[in-house]
Design a protein around this motif. Structure first.
Motif, PDB file in Angstrom:
ATOM      1  N   ASN A 216     154.098 100.405 -28.478  1.00  0.00           N
ATOM      2  CA  ASN A 216     152.730 100.850 -28.212  1.00  0.00           C
ATOM      3  C   ASN A 216     152.337 101.797 -29.336  1.00  0.00           C
ATOM      4  N   HIS A 217     151.024 101.969 -29.536  1.00  0.00           N
ATOM      5  CA  HIS A 217     150.581 102.907 -30.554  1.00  0.00           C
ATOM      6  C   HIS A 217     150.309 104.262 -29.900  1.00  0.00           C
ATOM      7  N   PRO A 219     148.308 106.951 -28.518  1.00  0.00           N
ATOM      8  CA  PRO A 219     146.900 107.153 -28.127  1.00  0.00           C
ATOM      9  C   PRO A 219     146.386 108.540 -28.507  1.00  0.00           C
ATOM     10  N   GLY A 220     147.309 109.463 -28.840  1.00  0.00           N
ATOM     11  CA  GLY A 220     146.882 110.830 -29.149  1.00  0.00           C
ATOM     12  C   GLY A 220     146.256 110.962 -30.527  1.00  0.00           C
ATOM     13  N   ILE A 221     146.419 109.917 -31.390  1.00  0.00           N
ATOM     14  CA  ILE A 221     145.842 110.025 -32.733  1.00  0.00           C
ATOM     15  C   ILE A 221     144.356 109.678 -32.659  1.00  0.00           C
ATOM     16  N   GLN A 222     143.524 110.688 -32.871  1.00  0.00           N
ATOM     17  CA  GLN A 222     142.088 110.483 -32.856  1.00  0.00           C
ATOM     18  C   GLN A 222     141.566 110.764 -34.261  1.00  0.00           C
ATOM     19  N   HIS A 223     141.284 109.689 -34.989  1.00  0.00           N
ATOM     20  CA  HIS A 223     140.802 109.832 -36.357  1.00  0.00           C
ATOM     21  C   HIS A 223     139.801 108.719 -36.606  1.00  0.00           C
ATOM     22  N   TRP A 224     138.787 109.015 -37.387  1.00  0.00           N
ATOM     23  CA  TRP A 224     137.738 108.009 -37.592  1.00  0.00           C
ATOM     24  C   TRP A 224     138.272 106.763 -38.270  1.00  0.00           C
ATOM     25  N   LYS A 225     139.357 106.890 -39.066  1.00  0.00           N
ATOM     26  CA  LYS A 225     139.920 105.704 -39.701  1.00  0.00           C
ATOM     27  C   LYS A 225     140.630 104.794 -38.697  1.00  0.00           C
ATOM     28  N   LEU A 229     140.846  99.875 -34.511  1.00  0.00           N
ATOM     29  CA  LEU A 229     142.067  99.148 -34.859  1.00  0.00           C
ATOM     30  C   LEU A 229     142.597  98.417 -33.630  1.00  0.00           C
ATOM     31  N   ASP A 230     142.951  97.152 -33.825  1.00  0.00           N
ATOM     32  CA  ASP A 230     143.425  96.321 -32.717  1.00  0.00           C
ATOM     33  C   ASP A 230     144.861  95.884 -33.023  1.00  0.00           C
TER      34      ASP A 230
END
Length: 548
Positions: A216-217, A219-225, A229-230
């Motif tokens: 899983n990726h 979920p805590g990374i919140q960045h506009w880049k 992303l799927d």
């Protein structure tokens, strides 16, 4: 240069183009050749991680490779071009996920072992690689760093400051690495992987292979880049029945037990063990591939120093299949009365291959094809005689063998690095492109050969009489005058094939010699001149630059 059967001091194109592979079918033939000459070896095919690598991997698995490597874009040796390191390939995770899904969907995954590499550094990398479908993991840069590498990227310059990638004895004294450094590094890798597997509740690595559902990726990374992303296609599980293998479980079926060489071995081995000579007659069929490869490999295993010339002589009648006479070793002679397909004499390794037309053939040999394309690819030693015309890419990467043929198609002697080629008829275009060593003699019947030859790296010289060559100071190829070499090859061609063409040229030799053109690589000429000068100033025994 000597290890690559080339001339010391002569530049090579590296890595060389694989002119025997233009399709999956060509790759399948190469794999069959390699498995035939050494059935115990496993054949590995390395693929670049990029879009569509899964489809290519499926083709490689169908071509019966035993092992597939998916290489990520982050890897590369210090000798790799910087442009390739920056712009070629994609992350190993993407290529591995696509390969795993495609192989499982096509029910091919169980046949092959999948390895991944490309800057793997941690136990976490190993676990993620296993989840995405890898059975094995390749480490290169990280163990080098553990051994003392400081990433100067001078691996190809012989100036490595820490003594790893160099042959300079002064620099090699600077090497401070020990095996224990690398062992310790891998202990840490294994320990981290075991900790992560324990957290996942997985006991064995085999149980982890293909378990992309455990990924899983964050979920805590919140960045506009990261918006949009799927990862669903990377984490997707193949929609195949449960009984379809998700990891390596069985080997490939190469069908070697059905090879003609099994019959030949049964007839040849008993006589050789008793010290006798073997002469056989048999039928050649175009469905029999790589005839001679398994025989050569088995005999070389039994007699590591090779056999004396003429110990095994096999006469064939019919049509030789793909790679007929591949890797033929010293002491074995194959003579075919008929014709042969592509790759005849591939990797010739000291044996003798002769192909001549049937006795009832009424055409002109110099006007008719007798062997296919890519003949004598990479031949390192031995001799071959073809009483007829060869197809395209004749003697590509020839590096020591001697051969006579009565005409060739396009791209003859391409990337040739050693040996001797005698062409008694017309050539196709682009002859001698990339040729850096060896000598080719071409009978220029129509006076147009210069227009069909790539002269960027070679000179077109007349063939001088022996006395004239010595007087002119022209260096000798394999310590033999050009006229002597020509006459020797012509007479051998007549002896083995009965060539009408060679007879006619030999009967009118003084005039014939004037129509021969010597294709002489510039770098090879300079290397021979340097060797002559060294011999004159240091009169000691020096081995020849390359064997005939």
């Amino acid at each position: 240069g000597r290890l690559r059967h080339s001339v010391p001091g002569v530049g090579l194109i590296s890595p060389p183009p694989h002119h025997d592979i233009y399709s999956i079918e060509d790759l399948a033939q190469l794999i069959h050749d390699l498995k035939s000459v050494n059935p115990q070896a496993e054949v590995s095919v390395k693929l670049v991680s990029e879009v569509g690598v899964g489809t290519v991997a499926a083709g490689v698995a169908k071509a019966k490779a035993d092992h597939i490597v998916i290489a990520g874009h982050d890897g590369g040796t210090g000798a790799a071009p910087w442009s390739s390191i920056k712009h070629a390939g994609s992350p190993w995770e993407l290529g591995l996920a696509e390969t795993q899904q495609t192989l499982v969907l096509n029910r091919l995954r169980g046949r092959v072992r999948v390895q991944v590499d490309g800057q793997l550094k941690t136990g976490r990398d190993v676990v993620i690689g296993a989840m995405l479908g890898a059975d094995e993991f390749g480490f290169a840069t990280a163990p080098l760093v553990a051994s003392g590498c400081i990433m100067m990227r001078k691996c190809h310059l012989n100036t490595c400051p820490v003594g790893i990638a160099t042959q300079d004895p002064v620099l090699r004294q600077r090497f401070t690495g020990t095996p224990e450094h690398v062992v310790n590094f891998f202990f840490f890798i294994a320990e981290e992987a075991r900790q992560i597997m324990a957290q996942l509740g997985v006991r064995r690595m085999d149980d982890l292979v293909g378990r992309a559902d455990l990924l899983n990726h964050r979920p805590g990374i919140q960045h506009w880049k990261a918006r949009g992303l799927d990862f669903s296609r990377i984490f997707a599980l193949p929609t195949a029945p449960a009984e379809v293998a998700r990891r390596h479980q069985s080997g490939q079926e190469h069908g070697l037990e059905k090879a003609l060489d099994m019959q030949l071995l049964a007839r040849v081995r008993p006589a050789l063990v008793k010290g006798g000579r073997v002469v056989l007659n048999t039928i050649a069929r175009n469905i029999d591939r790589s005839v001679g490869a398994m025989l050569s490999g088995a005999l070389l295993h039994k007699f590591p120093n090779g056999l004396t010339d003429g110990r095994v002589h096999i006469e064939f009648t019919g049509t030789g299949g793909q790679s007929f006479g591949a890797f033929l070793t010293r002491g074995i002679t194959f003579r075919v009365t008929g014709e042969a397909n592509d790759y005849a004499g591939k990797g010739l390794s000291g044996g003798r291959l002769v192909i001549r037309p049937n006795a009832d053939f009424r055409g002109e040999a110099q006007d008719n094809i007798i062997v296919g394309n890519t003949v004598l690819y990479g031949a390192t030693s031995g001799e071959a005689f073809f009483c007829g015309v060869a197809g395209e890419r004749f003697a590509v990467r020839l590096s020591g063998a001697s051969t006579v043929v009565e005409g060739v198609g396009d791209h003859g002697c391409e990337y040739m690095t050693g040996g001797t080629v005698l062409v008694l008829g017309r050539t196709g275009r682009n002859f001698a492109a990339g040729m850096s060593g060896g000598i080719a003699f071409v009978y220029d019947e129509d006076g147009q050969f210069a227009q069909r030859c790539d002269t960027a790296q070679v000179a077109l010289d007349p063939v001088l009489a022996t006395g004239e060559q010595h007087a002119a100071g022209v260096p000798l190829h394999n310590n033999e005058a050009d006229e002597a070499a020509l006459l020797r090859l012509l007479k051998a061609h007549i002896e083995w094939t009965g060539s009408v063409r060679a007879h006619a040229l030999l009967d009118n030799w003084p005039r014939t010699r004037q129509r021969f053109i010597k294709v002489f690589p510039h770098e090879y000429r300079r290397a021979l001149i340097r060797q002559q000068a060294h011999t004159a100033s240091n009169p000691v025994s020096i081995p020849p630059l390359c064997a005939a």
